[in-house]
Design an enzyme around this catalytic site. Structure first.
Site, PDB file in Angstrom:
ATOM      1  CB  SER A 117      14.895   7.283   6.400  1.00 63.07           C
ATOM      2  OG  SER A 117      15.359   7.113   7.700  1.00 63.07           O
ATOM      3  CG  HIS A 118      18.024  10.376   7.554  1.00 65.66           C
ATOM      4  ND1 HIS A 118      18.025   9.056   7.136  1.00 65.66           N
ATOM      5  CD2 HIS A 118      19.050  10.970   6.930  1.00 65.66           C
ATOM      6  CE1 HIS A 118      19.037   8.873   6.305  1.00 65.66           C
ATOM      7  NE2 HIS A 118      19.675  10.015   6.161  1.00 65.66           N
ATOM      8  CG  ASP A 289      14.478   7.895  11.395  1.00 59.60           C
ATOM      9  OD1 ASP A 289      13.718   7.221  12.115  1.00 59.60           O
ATOM     10  OD2 ASP A 289      15.060   7.435  10.402  1.00 59.60           O
ATOM     11  CG  ASP A 291      12.118   5.413   8.580  1.00 61.53           C
ATOM     12  OD1 ASP A 291      12.893   6.234   9.115  1.00 61.53           O
ATOM     13  OD2 ASP A 291      12.526   4.338   8.097  1.00 61.53           O
ATOM     14  CG  ASP A 293      14.652   3.386  10.561  1.00 56.17           C
ATOM     15  OD1 ASP A 293      14.666   4.625  10.700  1.00 56.17           O
ATOM     16  OD2 ASP A 293      14.989   2.813   9.511  1.00 56.17           O
ATOM     17  NE  ARG A 294      18.831   7.188  10.379  1.00 54.14           N
ATOM     18  CZ  ARG A 294      19.823   7.789   9.763  1.00 54.14           C
ATOM     19  NH1 ARG A 294      20.363   8.867  10.300  1.00 54.14           N
ATOM     20  NH2 ARG A 294      20.270   7.351   8.614  1.00 54.14           N
ATOM     21  CE  LYS A 390      18.239   2.940  10.959  1.00 56.88           C
ATOM     22  NZ  LYS A 390      18.564   2.612   9.557  1.00 56.88           N
TER      23      LYS A 390
HETATM   24  C1  VG1 Z   1      22.686   6.137   6.353  1.00 59.04           C
HETATM   25  C2  VG1 Z   1      23.421   5.626   7.576  1.00 59.04           C
HETATM   26  C3  VG1 Z   1      23.278   4.126   7.680  1.00 59.04           C
HETATM   27  C4  VG1 Z   1      21.785   3.761   7.701  1.00 59.04           C
HETATM   28  C5  VG1 Z   1      21.102   4.353   6.486  1.00 59.04           C
HETATM   29  C6  VG1 Z   1      19.612   4.137   6.510  1.00 59.04           C
HETATM   30  O1  VG1 Z   1      23.248   5.569   5.185  1.00 59.04           O
HETATM   31  O2  VG1 Z   1      24.776   5.997   7.523  1.00 59.04           O
HETATM   32  O3  VG1 Z   1      23.941   3.681   8.821  1.00 59.04           O
HETATM   33  O4  VG1 Z   1      21.621   2.377   7.694  1.00 59.04           O
HETATM   34  O5  VG1 Z   1      21.324   5.762   6.433  1.00 59.04           O
HETATM   35  O6  VG1 Z   1      19.031   4.680   7.653  1.00 59.04           O
HETATM   36  P1  VG1 Z   1      24.292   6.366   4.266  1.00 59.04           P
HETATM   37  O7  VG1 Z   1      24.528   5.474   3.088  1.00 59.04           O
HETATM   38  O8  VG1 Z   1      23.643   7.670   3.913  1.00 59.04           O
HETATM   39  O9  VG1 Z   1      25.502   6.586   5.099  1.00 59.04           O
HETATM   40  V1  VG1 Z   1      17.459   5.223   7.590  1.00 59.04           V
HETATM   41  O10 VG1 Z   1      17.012   5.641   9.070  1.00 59.04           O
HETATM   42  O11 VG1 Z   1      17.515   6.116   6.320  1.00 59.04           O
HETATM   43  O12 VG1 Z   1      16.491   3.954   7.059  1.00 59.04           O
HETATM   44 CO    CO Z   2      14.990   5.829   9.193  1.00 59.18          CO
END
Ligand code: VG1
Ligand code: CO
Length: 563
Positions: A117-118, A289, A291, A293-294, A390
Site C-alpha cells: 500500500s502506502h 496511494d 494500491d 485505495d486511499r 476502500k
Molecule cells: C493504516 C491505517 C488504517 C488503514 C490501514 C491500511 O493502518 O491507519 O486506517 O486501514 O493502514 O491501509 P495502521 O495499522 O498502520 O494504522 V492501506 O491503504 O495500507 O491498505
Molecule cells: Co492502500
C-alpha cells in the site's frame, strides 16, 4: 500442456502474522528462499480450506518491486494446488479496489493482492501479500489468524516449476495438471472497474463539470497517482472517459519504487500536489496511494479536506450518486479513531451508525448484511458497499458528482457542512519507526492510566483550556453480525465535551513501531470554524504528550507526519 507437480520441503519462518492489512515485510525478507512460497501456501491452505481444489482466484498488485516474481510464484503454486482458474491483471497490475470489483463480478473464491500500500517500495522498500475472500473484502481476523497458524507448521508446498507465463499478453492459457485443467486469464487491469464506475456515477454530469459546457468555467483538476498503480485508471477513466486533459494528471506511470517516494496521499508525502494547488490554478486536487485505495481531497488554493469531513460530506449528499438511488442508503460507519463528523450526519438522517476498529476488514460483514452503505477512515480511506475495499478513485468521482450537482466549490461545501453540523477538528500525529520497546512501554503505561478509577472525572488544564475525562478504555469491538470480538484496538480518552485523544500502534509497518496519536475536538460555534486545527487542538496535544510521556519514552520531540 501437461505440467509436473514437484513437492518442496520447507520449514516455518517466524513472524508471519498479517497486520492491519496483509503481511508487510521488507522486500529482502520476502526474497529469502521459501519465504514467499510458505506464505502463499499457508494463505491457500487456510484461506480457502476445502474450496482450494477447483477454486478460482484473482491476482494483482500495485506494481511494486518483487511483484512480478511473486505473481509468477503464485501461479506456479496455485497450479500445483489444484486451483482451477486465475484471473490476473496485465503485467500483474491491479488496484486494490479493482481487484475487489473483479472478485465480485466474476464470483471467484477470493483473490491475492500484492501490495504494501502506502509503504515505500523498491529493493530496499517493503512488499506485502494480502488475501481477500469471496465477498471481495480483506480476510477477517479469523481467517488471517488461521493463515498465521498454518505458517507455523508448514513442512512442504507443491509447485509446478516449469510453468512459465507471460503476464504482459492479454488472453487465456490452459494447462493440464494431474489430469485437471488449469486456466490463466490475463485481463485488462482497468476495464471491469471502469465499466462499474460508469454504472455507479453519472459520467455525463461530471464531463460537463470538467468541460464547463453548461456556461460555468471548466473545473481544472490535478490528480497525482504518485507512481503507484492508479496511473492507468486515472488516464483511462478521468482523461479517456471524462475528457480531462492529460495535463490534469501527474506521476501516472507505475514505478517499482514509486520514484523513491512514499506513495502515501497526505500533506507530507503529497506536498508536491499541495504546493501546486496553492497556486490557485486548479479547483480540485487529489492524490492516491500505491494500491489506489486511499485518497486525499484538496480544494482550490490547497484547501484541505480531512478524510473525516470528506466522509461526512459524501454521507450528506448521497442523492448526487445514482448508485445509491438504486440501492438505497443503508447505514454509515467509520473506524474508531476517525473523527465523528459522520456520526452527526447519520443522526440527522436517521441512519444506523457503526464504529469499528481500524482496518477495512471490519466493514465487510456489515455491508454483506445490508446494513452499511458508506464508510471511511481518517487515514484517507473512503468507500461504499459497491465493493468491499476502500476506493480512492471512487471517492474522487463521488466528490466530482457532488460538485456537479450542488454547483458549489470544495471549500463552500465544507464550510456549509460545518455551519449545519458544527466542525470536528482533527489531527493525527505519526511517530514512525520508533524503538518497539519504548513504544510498548508507553502503551502499557497508558493501559494502566486508563484502568485507574481516579481518571474518570479528572480535570486536565493546559493554558486557558480545561478538559474533564468522561470515559477511558482500550477499544473493544464486537461484530454485530458474527459476534466476533476484537480487543485492544486503541487506548482512548474521551472528555465531557466529546473531545478525544487516542493512541494506538500501527499494524502496517514492517519494522520498529509507529505510534499514532489521534486528537479530536468538536466546535459548534461558527465563529471558530475558520481556525487552524493545529491551533485549536494544541492544548489537547500537549495533554496527550504529557500524559503518555511519549517524548520522554521515545526520545521523539516531533512527529514524523502530521495530518
Ligand atoms: C493504516 C491505517 C488504517 C488503514 C490501514 C491500511 O493502518 O491507519 O486506517 O486501514 O493502514 O491501509 P495502521 O495499522 O498502520 O494504522 V492501506 O491503504 O495500507 O491498505
Ligand atoms: Co492502500
Amino acid at each position: 500442456m501437461a505440467l509436473v507437480v514437484e513437492k518442496v520441503a520447507t520449514s516455518p519462518f517466524e513472524g508471519m502474522k498479517p497486520g492491519t492489512s496483509g503481511l508487510r515485510k521488507a522486500v529482502q525478507v520476502y526474497q529469502q528462499p521459501n519465504y514467499t512460497e510458505n506464505f502463499v501456501q499457508a494463505t491457500l491452505t487456510a484461506g480457502l480450506g476445502e474450496k482450494l481444489k477447483g477454486c478460482s482466484l484473482v491476482v494483482g498488485g500495485d506494481g511494486r518491486y518483487f511483484g512480478k516474481e511473486a505473481t509468477e510464484l503464485i501461479v506456479k503454486i496455485c497450479a500445483a494446488n489444484g486451483v482451477s482458474r486465475l484471473l490476473i491483471g496485465q503485467n500483474g497490475l491491479m488496484s486494490t479496489p479493482a481487484l475487489s470489483c473483479v472478485i465480485r463480478k466474476y464470483k471467484t473464491d477470493g483473490g491475492i493482492i500484492l501490495t504494501a500500500s502506502h509503504n515505500p517500495g523498491g529493493p530496499n522498500g517493503d512488499f506485502g501479500i494480502k488475501f481477500n475472500t469471496a465477498n471481495g473484502g480483506p480476510a477477517p481476523e479469523a481467517v488471517t489468524n488461521a493463515i498465521f497458524e498454518a505458517t507455523k507448521t508448514i513442512s512442504e508446498y507443491p509447485i509446478c516449476r516449469d510453468l512459465k507465463i507471460d503476464l504482459s499478453v492479454i488472453g487465456r492459457k490452459t494447462y493440464e495438471v494431474n489430469g485437471q485443467t488449469f486456466t490463466v486469464d490475463i485481463i485488462d487491469s482497468v476495464d471491469d472497474y471502469c465499466n462499474y464506475m460508469k454504472e455507479i456515477f453519472d459520467f455525463n454530469s461530471i464531463r460537463t463539470l470538467l468541460s464547463g459546457s453548461d456556461g460555468r468555467p471548466p473545473l481544472n483538476l490535478l490528480l497525482n497517482s504518485m507512481h503507484g498503480v492508479m496511473g492507468p485508471y486515472v488516464t483511462k477513466i478521468v482523461c479517456g472517459e471524462l475528457g480531462a486533459p492529460e495535463s490534469s494528471t501527474v506521476n501516472c506511470v507505475p514505478l517499482e519504487d514509486f520514484g523513491g517516494h512514499h506513495p502515501d496521499p497526505n500533506l507530507t508525502y503529497a506536498a508536491d500536489l499541495v504546493n501546486e494547488l496553492k497556486k490557485g490554478q486548479h479547483g480540485f486536487g487529489a492524490a492516491f496511494d500505491g494500491d489506489g485505495d486511499r485518497n486525499m481531497i484538496l480544494g482550490r488554493n490547497a484547501f484541505f479536506v480531512t478524510p473525516s469531513d470528506s466522509l461526512a460530506v459524501i454521507a450528506n449528499n448521497m442523492e448526487c450518486i445514482p448508485f445509491f438511488k438504486q440501492s438505497g442508503v443503508k447505514g454509515y460507519a467509520r473506524s474508531m479513531p476517525t473523527a465523528g463528523a459522520v456520526d452527526r450526519v447519520a443522526k440527522a438522517k436517521g441512519k444506523e451508525f457503526f464504529e469499528v476498529p481500524t482496518g477495512w476488514k471490519f466493514f465487510g460483514n456489515l455491508m454483506d448484511a445490508g446494513r452499511l452503505s458508506l464508510c471511511g477512515e481518517e487515514s484517507f480511506g473512503t468507500g461504499s458497499d459497491h465493493i468491499r475495499e476502500k476506493d480512492g478513485l471512487w471517492a474522487v468521482l463521488a466528490w466530482l458528482s457532488i460538485l456537479a450537482h450542488t454547483k458549489q466549490s470544495v471549500e463552500e461545501l465544507i464550510k456549509d457542512h460545518w455551519k449545519q453540523y458544527g466542525r470536528n477538528f482533527f489531527t493525527r500525529y505519526d511517530y514512525e519507526n520508533c524503538e518497539s520497546g519504548s513504544a510498548n512501554t508507553m502503551m502499557e503505561n497508558l493501559n494502566n492510566v486508563i484502568s485507574s478509577p481516579e481518571l474518570i472525572g479528572k480535570k486536565f488544564t493546559e493554558g486557558s483550556k480545561s478538559y474533564t475525562v468522561a470515559k477511558a478504555d482500550n477499544f473493544c469491538y464486537t461484530d454485530p453480525i458474527d459476534n466476533s470480538v476484537s480487543k485492544n484496538q486503541g487506548v482512548r480518552i474521551i472528555f465531557t465535551d466529546d473531545s478525544r485523544i487516542i493512541f494506538r500502534l500501527s499494524g502496517t509497518g514492517s519494522s520498529g513501531a509507529t505510534i499514532r496519536l489521534y486528537i479530536e475536538g468538536y466546535e459548534a460555534d461558527i465563529s471558530q470554524h475558520h481556525l487552524d486545527a493545529q491551533v485549536v487542538l494544541k492544548p489537547l496535544i500537549e495533554i496527550s504528550l504529557k500524559l503518555s510521556q511519549l517524548r520522554e519514552l521515545t526520545g521523539r520531540q516531533e512527529p514524523t507526519v502530521i495530518t
